[in-house]
Motif scaffolding. Structure first.
Motif, PDB file in Angstrom:
ATOM      1  N   GLY A  40       0.794  -1.228   0.000  1.00  0.00           N
ATOM      2  CA  GLY A  40       0.000   0.000   0.000  1.00  0.00           C
ATOM      3  C   GLY A  40       0.819   1.267   0.000  1.00  0.00           C
ATOM      4  O   GLY A  40       0.253   2.369   0.030  1.00  0.00           O
ATOM      5  N   SER A  41       2.146   1.143  -0.052  1.00  0.00           N
ATOM      6  CA  SER A  41       3.002   2.336  -0.034  1.00  0.00           C
ATOM      7  C   SER A  41       3.035   3.040  -1.385  1.00  0.00           C
ATOM      8  O   SER A  41       3.480   4.185  -1.478  1.00  0.00           O
ATOM      9  CB  SER A  41       4.426   1.961   0.376  1.00  0.00           C
ATOM     10  OG  SER A  41       5.003   1.077  -0.567  1.00  0.00           O
ATOM     11  N   GLY A  42       2.607   2.355  -2.453  1.00  0.00           N
ATOM     12  CA  GLY A  42       2.581   2.963  -3.776  1.00  0.00           C
ATOM     13  C   GLY A  42       3.716   2.538  -4.684  1.00  0.00           C
ATOM     14  O   GLY A  42       3.825   3.008  -5.814  1.00  0.00           O
ATOM     15  N   LYS A  43       4.555   1.611  -4.229  1.00  0.00           N
ATOM     16  CA  LYS A  43       5.753   1.276  -5.006  1.00  0.00           C
ATOM     17  C   LYS A  43       5.422   0.615  -6.351  1.00  0.00           C
ATOM     18  O   LYS A  43       6.008   0.964  -7.371  1.00  0.00           O
ATOM     19  CB  LYS A  43       6.705   0.409  -4.180  1.00  0.00           C
ATOM     20  CG  LYS A  43       6.133  -0.854  -3.592  1.00  0.00           C
ATOM     21  CD  LYS A  43       7.134  -1.528  -2.653  1.00  0.00           C
ATOM     22  CE  LYS A  43       6.622  -2.878  -2.149  1.00  0.00           C
ATOM     23  NZ  LYS A  43       5.416  -2.747  -1.300  1.00  0.00           N
ATOM     24  N   THR A  44       4.476  -0.325  -6.363  1.00  0.00           N
ATOM     25  CA  THR A  44       4.106  -0.963  -7.635  1.00  0.00           C
ATOM     26  C   THR A  44       3.362   0.015  -8.537  1.00  0.00           C
ATOM     27  O   THR A  44       3.549   0.020  -9.756  1.00  0.00           O
ATOM     28  CB  THR A  44       3.253  -2.211  -7.374  1.00  0.00           C
ATOM     29  OG1 THR A  44       4.052  -3.179  -6.676  1.00  0.00           O
ATOM     30  CG2 THR A  44       2.766  -2.827  -8.678  1.00  0.00           C
ATOM     31  N   THR A  45       2.531   0.867  -7.966  1.00  0.00           N
ATOM     32  CA  THR A  45       1.815   1.872  -8.755  1.00  0.00           C
ATOM     33  C   THR A  45       2.800   2.797  -9.464  1.00  0.00           C
ATOM     34  O   THR A  45       2.628   3.133 -10.639  1.00  0.00           O
ATOM     35  CB  THR A  45       0.877   2.688  -7.850  1.00  0.00           C
ATOM     36  OG1 THR A  45      -0.053   1.798  -7.223  1.00  0.00           O
ATOM     37  CG2 THR A  45       0.104   3.726  -8.656  1.00  0.00           C
TER      38      THR A  45
END
Length: 613
Positions: A44-49
């Motif tokens: 949920g930290s946004g790394k894959t996004t």
């Protein structure tokens, strides 16, 4: 050096128009040609996004709302979908977390590797097949000239992950995005894959973005690290200084969670009582049985094991070692071919139909993947109410009160009872999975890789919860994992399995230092350390391992024979080893005595090595 990747003020939103929520909040970073940058953070930290934005892609329900993503001369946010399709798999490539889900099971590997560059017109089929075979060789795949003729199900997970790397690199892309490519692999397989990735990336001068939650893995791969939380950058630095002196408290928490032997306090105040579960001479497997009742494929051979009341026993080994099959036998999901099970002094039937309702209630299982274990159509309250109704006949206010108590036990807010699994994070789903098992008030919980799919911080929290529940409720655990550090942090006793055999067993303290069984030594030295350069030296104590051969599966020989760097020719390849007890109380299945093991595992070659007359 030349700046190849430039991300400025990247913003991504999610949700319906008019009610969108910003999930990536003004992220900026740059990457030079030939460098590897790691994006690290919890789920949920946004790394894959952010990584997907480098391909000009946003997942369903998300939108790239602003900023600049420059890859070479291409502004990825300004291109049309047709232009992006011309770049993906060509100038920008992606290596996914699950290779098994990324390949077409009906096509041969080589056909899938060359398909993309053929579509992009990067060469003739003959040229591309020759290039693919060269990549297979560079990635240390076995039989590089022939492995491409196989289908995905005919190779191991680690081999399939390397074939996916060949698919990504065959077009000589400007940028390779690696999205958690080793998370689902055994620790020993992970080393092979990481070494292959690192060597090929360096030798080919590739520029890469590596997405991970594991700082120890990132330390081996990355030149610089970007630490993310809540869609924002908290810290950005070259790898060495960040590992040595992190500036942000959150980064320090990630570093602490990456040291599994210290992140859980040893259990205390728990008195182990008499035997709860006893397994004797267990043999089990799959496939049609012969005239003697033996299955075609034997997965477990002659297993003896005792779990005492209030005790936590860890079972470790690579995929295929038989550890999950052991859990299935104890749970009644697989009937053993030989051997017996006793639970609380009473015979325990091999199948569920042979067990009493009370035995069924008292042994519960928590599965690895909460996504598939929880019904997506049911609320948390409905999921937890089923065992409460079935075992205890609860209803009305008493049922609702008990659901609330269970949520309290696993440290979830009571208002989550009305949510469905897709509204929960990975760690929250695993807590619901555990709460469902606790609803039955079991005496024994079988935990099958319950933290392997979670990031390090969430996994550490689940382990801490398991420890506290054991102390609070007196429940026993059979804890299955491929990570010896996780098991060593939680369990009292540890059982090491290889190819269906129990090769090493002992108290947790005996696993703190040598001597070990040679396979245990391999597992211990395969857990990544939080220091740069570990990957290049981690095999020093175990030596080069030959591939697993058919001879290793013959019952009259040592099961670890063909992978053992300490084998004694003339003995190990002629006679099966007996069990022996070491001075520290451990039991091993090995021809070597404690003195030989100790000297070798401290890095000194003993004079007794060589042929055995």
């Amino acid at each position: 050096m030349t700046q190849l990747i430039r991300v400025e003020d990247l913003r991504v939103v999610a949700g319906d128009p008019g009610s969108e929520v910003e999930i990536v909040k003004g992220v900026s970073f740059a990457l030079e040609k030939g460098e590897v940058l790691a994006l690290i953070g919890e789920s949920g930290s946004g790394k894959t996004t952010i990584a997907l934005a480098l391909l000009g892609y946003a997942r369903r329900g998300c939108r790239l709302s602003g900023g600049v993503v420059q890859v070479g001369e291409h502004d990825m946010l300004a291109l049309s979908e047709k232009e992006l399709q011309g770049l993906r798999g060509n100038r920008v490539s992606y290596i996914a977390q699950s290779a098994a889900a990324a390949f077409n099971p009906a096509k041969k590997l080589l056909d899938q590797v060359v398909e993309g560059p053929l579509i992009h017109g990067l060469g003739t089929r003959a040229e591309l097949e020759a290039k693919a075979i060269g990549l297979f060789r560079d990635l240390a795949l076995p039989n590089p000239e022939r492995i491409g003729r196989r289908y995905p199900h005919q190779v191991s997970g680690g081999q399939l992950q390397r074939v996916m790397a060949a698919m990504a690199l065959i077009s000589d892309p400007l940028l390779v995005v690696l999205d958690e490519p080793t998370t689902a692999l055994d620790v020993t397989t992970q080393i092979d894959v990481l070494r292959a990735f690192k060597r090929v990336v360096r030798e080919r001068g590739a520029t890469a973005v590596y997405v991970s939650h594991d700082l120890a893995v990132v330390a081996q791969m990355a030149d610089q690290i970007v630490v993310l939380n809540g869609g924002q950058i908290l810290e950005q630095s070259a790898t060495a200084p960040l590992l040595k002196a992190p500036a942000h408290d959150y980064t320090r928490s990630l570093l602490a969670a990456a040291r599994p032997d210290t992140r859980i306090r040893p259990p205390c105040g728990i008195a182990e009582e008499g035997p709860l579960l006893t397994i004797t001479g267990l043999t089990a497997g799959y496939g049609n049985k012969n005239l003697h009742g033996m299955p075609a494929i034997r997965v477990l051979e002659d297993i003896d094991l005792t779990v005492r009341r209030g005790q936590a026993i860890g079972v470790i080994g690579e995929s295929g070692s038989g550890k999950s099959t052991l859990a299935r036998v104890v749970a009644g999901l697989l009937t053993p071919a030989l051997g017996g099970l006793t639970f609380d002094g009473q015979p325990l039937g091999g199948s569920l139909s042979e067990r009493t309702p009370e035995q069924f209630r008292r042994i519960q299982m928590v599965f690895q993947n909460a996504d598939t274990a929880l019904n997506p159509m049911h609320s948390v309250a409905t999921i937890l109410s089923r065992p409460l109704k079935m075992y205890f006949g609860l209803k009305g206010a008493a049922l609702q009160a008990r659901i609330g108590e269970l949520l309290d036990l696993v440290r979830l807010p009571r208002d989550m009872a009305d949510r469905r699994p897709n509204e929960l994070s990975g760690g929250q789903k695993q807590r619901v999975n555990l709460a469902r098992a606790l609803a039955a008030k079991p005496d024994l919980i079988l935990c099958d890789e319950v933290t392997s799919a979670l990031d390090t911080v969430v996994g550490a929290a689940i382990l801490e919860l398991l420890r506290d529940l054991r102390q609070q409720l007196g429940v026993s655990y059979l804890f299955i994992s491929h990570d010896i550090s996780t098991v060593r942090a939680l369990c009292d006793d540890i059982v090491v399995m290889y190819s269906g055999h129990k090769v090493h067993a002992g108290r947790r303290e005996s696993f703190a230092e040598a001597p070990y069984h040679p396979y245990t030594d391999l597992l211990i030295h395969s857990v990544p350390e939080l220091r740069q350069g570990w990957l290049e030296t981690c095999g020093a104590t175990s030596g080069e391992l030959p591939p697993i051969g058919e001879r290793a599966n013959l019952p009259e020989l040592c099961t670890f024979l063909n992978r053992c760097p300490m084998r004694i020719d003339g003995l190990c390849n002629r006679t099966a080893p007996n069990r022996r007890t070491l001075d520290n109380g451990s039991e091993i299945l090995c021809h070597r005595d404690a003195a030989d093991l100790l000297v070798t595992q401290r890095g000194v070659t003993p004079t007794s090595f060589g042929a055995y007359a």
